[in-house]
Design a protein around this motif. Structure first.
Motif, PDB file in Angstrom:
ATOM      1  N   ASP A 195       0.821  -1.206   0.000  1.00 10.08           N
ATOM      2  CA  ASP A 195       0.000   0.000   0.000  1.00 10.08           C
ATOM      3  C   ASP A 195       0.855   1.255   0.000  1.00 10.08           C
ATOM      4  N   VAL A 196       1.965   1.227   0.744  1.00  8.86           N
ATOM      5  CA  VAL A 196       2.874   2.375   0.757  1.00  8.86           C
ATOM      6  C   VAL A 196       3.442   2.608  -0.643  1.00  8.86           C
ATOM      7  N   ALA A 197       3.876   1.539  -1.300  1.00  8.64           N
ATOM      8  CA  ALA A 197       4.423   1.668  -2.657  1.00  8.64           C
ATOM      9  C   ALA A 197       3.369   2.181  -3.627  1.00  8.64           C
ATOM     10  N   ARG A 198       2.143   1.683  -3.497  1.00 10.09           N
ATOM     11  CA  ARG A 198       1.057   2.191  -4.348  1.00 10.09           C
ATOM     12  C   ARG A 198       0.820   3.675  -4.078  1.00 10.09           C
ATOM     13  N   ALA A 203       0.192   4.635   2.968  1.00 10.81           N
ATOM     14  CA  ALA A 203      -0.613   3.420   2.843  1.00 10.81           C
ATOM     15  C   ALA A 203      -2.080   3.768   2.604  1.00 10.81           C
ATOM     16  N   ALA A 204      -2.576   4.795   3.298  1.00 13.15           N
ATOM     17  CA  ALA A 204      -3.968   5.211   3.099  1.00 13.15           C
ATOM     18  C   ALA A 204      -4.194   5.681   1.666  1.00 13.15           C
ATOM     19  N   VAL A 205      -3.249   6.452   1.138  1.00 14.88           N
ATOM     20  CA  VAL A 205      -3.341   6.891  -0.257  1.00 14.88           C
ATOM     21  C   VAL A 205      -3.268   5.688  -1.187  1.00 14.88           C
ATOM     22  N   GLY A 206      -2.409   4.724  -0.844  1.00 14.96           N
ATOM     23  CA  GLY A 206      -2.276   3.527  -1.674  1.00 14.96           C
ATOM     24  C   GLY A 206      -3.546   2.713  -1.736  1.00 14.96           C
ATOM     25  N   LEU A 218      -6.781  15.003  -2.747  1.00 16.80           N
ATOM     26  CA  LEU A 218      -7.733  15.015  -1.631  1.00 16.80           C
ATOM     27  C   LEU A 218      -9.167  14.742  -2.072  1.00 16.80           C
ATOM     28  N   ILE A 219      -9.585  15.287  -3.210  1.00 19.02           N
ATOM     29  CA  ILE A 219     -10.962  15.065  -3.658  1.00 19.02           C
ATOM     30  C   ILE A 219     -11.208  13.590  -3.985  1.00 19.02           C
ATOM     31  N   PRO A 220     -10.343  12.921  -4.782  1.00 21.65           N
ATOM     32  CA  PRO A 220     -10.547  11.480  -4.989  1.00 21.65           C
ATOM     33  C   PRO A 220     -10.401  10.661  -3.709  1.00 21.65           C
ATOM     34  N   LEU A 221      -9.510  11.091  -2.799  1.00 23.79           N
ATOM     35  CA  LEU A 221      -9.358  10.372  -1.532  1.00 23.79           C
ATOM     36  C   LEU A 221     -10.647  10.456  -0.721  1.00 23.79           C
ATOM     37  N   ALA A 222     -11.256  11.635  -0.681  1.00 28.48           N
ATOM     38  CA  ALA A 222     -12.538  11.791   0.009  1.00 28.48           C
ATOM     39  C   ALA A 222     -13.617  10.955  -0.674  1.00 28.48           C
ATOM     40  N   ALA A 223     -13.583  10.914  -2.017  1.00 24.26           N
ATOM     41  CA  ALA A 223     -14.553  10.099  -2.760  1.00 24.26           C
ATOM     42  C   ALA A 223     -14.400   8.624  -2.409  1.00 24.26           C
ATOM     43  N   TYR A 224     -13.158   8.174  -2.257  1.00 25.21           N
ATOM     44  CA  TYR A 224     -12.910   6.771  -1.888  1.00 25.21           C
ATOM     45  C   TYR A 224     -13.557   6.428  -0.544  1.00 25.21           C
ATOM     46  N   TYR A 225     -13.355   7.278   0.456  1.00 18.75           N
ATOM     47  CA  TYR A 225     -13.930   6.991   1.772  1.00 18.75           C
ATOM     48  C   TYR A 225     -15.446   7.094   1.759  1.00 18.75           C
ATOM     49  N   LEU A 226     -15.986   8.006   0.949  1.00 19.85           N
ATOM     50  CA  LEU A 226     -17.439   8.095   0.811  1.00 19.85           C
ATOM     51  C   LEU A 226     -17.990   6.836   0.160  1.00 19.85           C
ATOM     52  N   ILE A 227     -17.360   6.397  -0.927  1.00 21.62           N
ATOM     53  CA  ILE A 227     -17.800   5.182  -1.617  1.00 21.62           C
ATOM     54  C   ILE A 227     -17.710   3.983  -0.685  1.00 21.62           C
ATOM     55  N   ARG A 228     -16.610   3.891   0.051  1.00 27.07           N
ATOM     56  CA  ARG A 228     -16.420   2.754   0.945  1.00 27.07           C
ATOM     57  C   ARG A 228     -17.453   2.704   2.057  1.00 27.07           C
ATOM     58  N   SER A 229     -18.003   3.866   2.428  1.00 27.34           N
ATOM     59  CA  SER A 229     -18.962   3.918   3.537  1.00 27.34           C
ATOM     60  C   SER A 229     -20.380   3.565   3.120  1.00 27.34           C
ATOM     61  N   VAL A 230     -20.626   3.491   1.808  1.00 30.19           N
ATOM     62  CA  VAL A 230     -21.982   3.206   1.292  1.00 30.19           C
ATOM     63  C   VAL A 230     -21.922   1.826   0.613  1.00 30.19           C
ATOM     64  N   PRO A 231     -22.570   0.812   1.182  1.00 32.74           N
ATOM     65  CA  PRO A 231     -22.449  -0.554   0.628  1.00 32.74           C
ATOM     66  C   PRO A 231     -22.785  -0.652  -0.854  1.00 32.74           C
ATOM     67  N   ALA A 232     -23.862   0.001  -1.292  1.00 30.07           N
ATOM     68  CA  ALA A 232     -24.239  -0.100  -2.705  1.00 30.07           C
ATOM     69  C   ALA A 232     -23.171   0.529  -3.599  1.00 30.07           C
ATOM     70  N   ALA A 233     -22.650   1.679  -3.198  1.00 31.56           N
ATOM     71  CA  ALA A 233     -21.595   2.321  -3.979  1.00 31.56           C
ATOM     72  C   ALA A 233     -20.317   1.485  -3.960  1.00 31.56           C
ATOM     73  N   ARG A 234     -20.023   0.869  -2.834  1.00 29.86           N
ATOM     74  CA  ARG A 234     -18.828   0.032  -2.739  1.00 29.86           C
ATOM     75  C   ARG A 234     -18.897  -1.127  -3.698  1.00 29.86           C
ATOM     76  N   ARG A 235     -20.051  -1.729  -3.831  1.00 27.73           N
ATOM     77  CA  ARG A 235     -20.199  -2.875  -4.755  1.00 27.73           C
ATOM     78  C   ARG A 235     -20.024  -2.453  -6.211  1.00 27.73           C
ATOM     79  N   ILE A 236     -20.387  -1.221  -6.527  1.00 29.01           N
ATOM     80  CA  ILE A 236     -20.317  -0.743  -7.914  1.00 29.01           C
ATOM     81  C   ILE A 236     -18.940  -0.215  -8.267  1.00 29.01           C
ATOM     82  N   PHE A 237     -18.352   0.605  -7.400  1.00 29.92           N
ATOM     83  CA  PHE A 237     -17.153   1.359  -7.732  1.00 29.92           C
ATOM     84  C   PHE A 237     -15.856   0.750  -7.238  1.00 29.92           C
ATOM     85  N   LEU A 238     -15.908  -0.176  -6.271  1.00 30.45           N
ATOM     86  CA  LEU A 238     -14.667  -0.717  -5.715  1.00 30.45           C
ATOM     87  C   LEU A 238     -14.518  -2.196  -6.022  1.00 30.45           C
TER      88      LEU A 238
END
Length: 320
Positions: A20-23, A265-268, A300-320
């Motif tokens: 994750d750090v390398a990513r 790692a969080a960014v990765g 920061l904007i995509p990072l915030a989008a990632y945490y938002l997507i991860r917090s919503v089960p339906a969005a997580r299934r579609i986008f992650l």
């Protein structure tokens, strides 16, 4: 701890912090290279940033059932690829119309074909969409080889990798068309194999010197840089060799700093979402921000989008 490559490059499987750090380091390099579109900083990032991700995927590769691996790759990668592509096409229609401009895709239904072809047909905020389908295709082909020859140091791999290497340097000379990023697949296969083979090589301290020299030659612009999307690999073997050297050194660094680099790692972990969204952020905000601020927003904007997507089960299934 110094004499075994596998200790610095742990086997795949599970959540490995250094991966994750390398990513994280890699995706920051990608964003920097897209914010600064010319000059030494841009060239330094382009000298290694995309090969790094293919090498990491090779390091994590293990032989799997061909019948199961290919459908699983298609199911897991095409869904988020299509979801982010549709999202950005709709966003471009709205944003450009509100600005009084013309959306990139405005000739319907004729524009459906270039959207489906992807790769070299996508530009502007969509330009990065070549990467994921290219990686997916390369991984499926590479797994076919691994299923047959599980040891990447098996001499029989030469019969597959050497023709891929020759094809990688040849195809870009004849065409710039790259449906779904297919033009870069031969070099992607070489990099996947290189990453997998690196896992089997015992690390020696003397390796730092030649790797550092080769890396610096690319980072300092002493040789032509890379554009994997267009299958432009600079000087044969040398430019790509510099990318590999930089990436391997960054992997060593990532393994050492992993306990202290939680931010990286969080960014990765968010790297796929950042990969899909950062170019759009740069595209739409570049008239309004200086480059350092644009870099911050593009991360920061995509990072915030990632945490938002991860917090919503339906969005997580579609986008992650």
């Amino acid at each position: 701890m110094e004499n075994r490559g596998h200790e610095a490059h742990p086997p795949g499987g599970g959540r490995l912090e250094w991966i994750d750090v390398a990513r994280g380091i890699g995706i920051v390099a990608v964003v920097v290279g897209h914010v600064w579109t010319r000059g030494g900083l841009r060239d330094a990032m382009y000298s290694f940033h995309m090969p790094l991700f293919f090498l990491l995927s090779g390091i994590l590769s293990r032989p799997q059932s061909v019948a199961r691996f290919a459908p699983r790759q298609l199911a897991s990668q095409i869904r988020p690829y299509a979801a982010f592509l549709i999202l950005l096409v709709v966003a471009d229609q709205i944003i450009e119309t509100m600005k009084g401009g013309r959306p990139i895709f405005h000739d319907w239904p004729h524009d459906l074909l270039p959207i489906l072809l992807g790769g070299s047909w996508l530009r502007g905020p969509f330009t990065i969409f070549w990467f994921v389908p290219c990686l997916m295709m390369a991984r499926m082909f590479f797994n076919i080889g691994l299923a047959r020859w599980p040891d990447p140091l098996d001499r029989r791999w030469a019969w597959a990798i050497l023709p891929c290497l020759a094809a990688a340097y040849a195809v870009g000379k004849f065409t710039s068309l790259s449906p779904l990023g297919a033009l870069a697949v031969p070099m992607a296969l070489v990099l996947l194999w290189t990453g997998a083979a690196w896992q089997r090589v015992a690390w020696r301290r003397w390796m730092v010197a030649p790797l550092a020299l080769l890396s610096l030659a690319g980072l300092m612009g002493l040789m032509p840089t890379l554009n994997m999307k267009a299958a432009d690999y600079g000087w044969p073997l040398l430019s790509m060799g510099s990318a590999v050297a930089t990436s391997l050194l960054l992997f060593r660094l990532s393994a050492r700093i992993a306990p202290l680099a939680g931010w990286a790692a969080a960014v990765g972990r968010a790297s796929l979402v950042i990969m899909y969204l950062h170019v759009a952020v740069i595209h739409y905000l570049s008239p309004y921000f200086s480059k350092p601020w644009l870099l911050a927003q593009a991360l920061l904007i995509p990072l915030a989008a990632y945490y938002l997507i991860r917090s919503v089960p339906a969005a997580r299934r579609i986008f992650l």
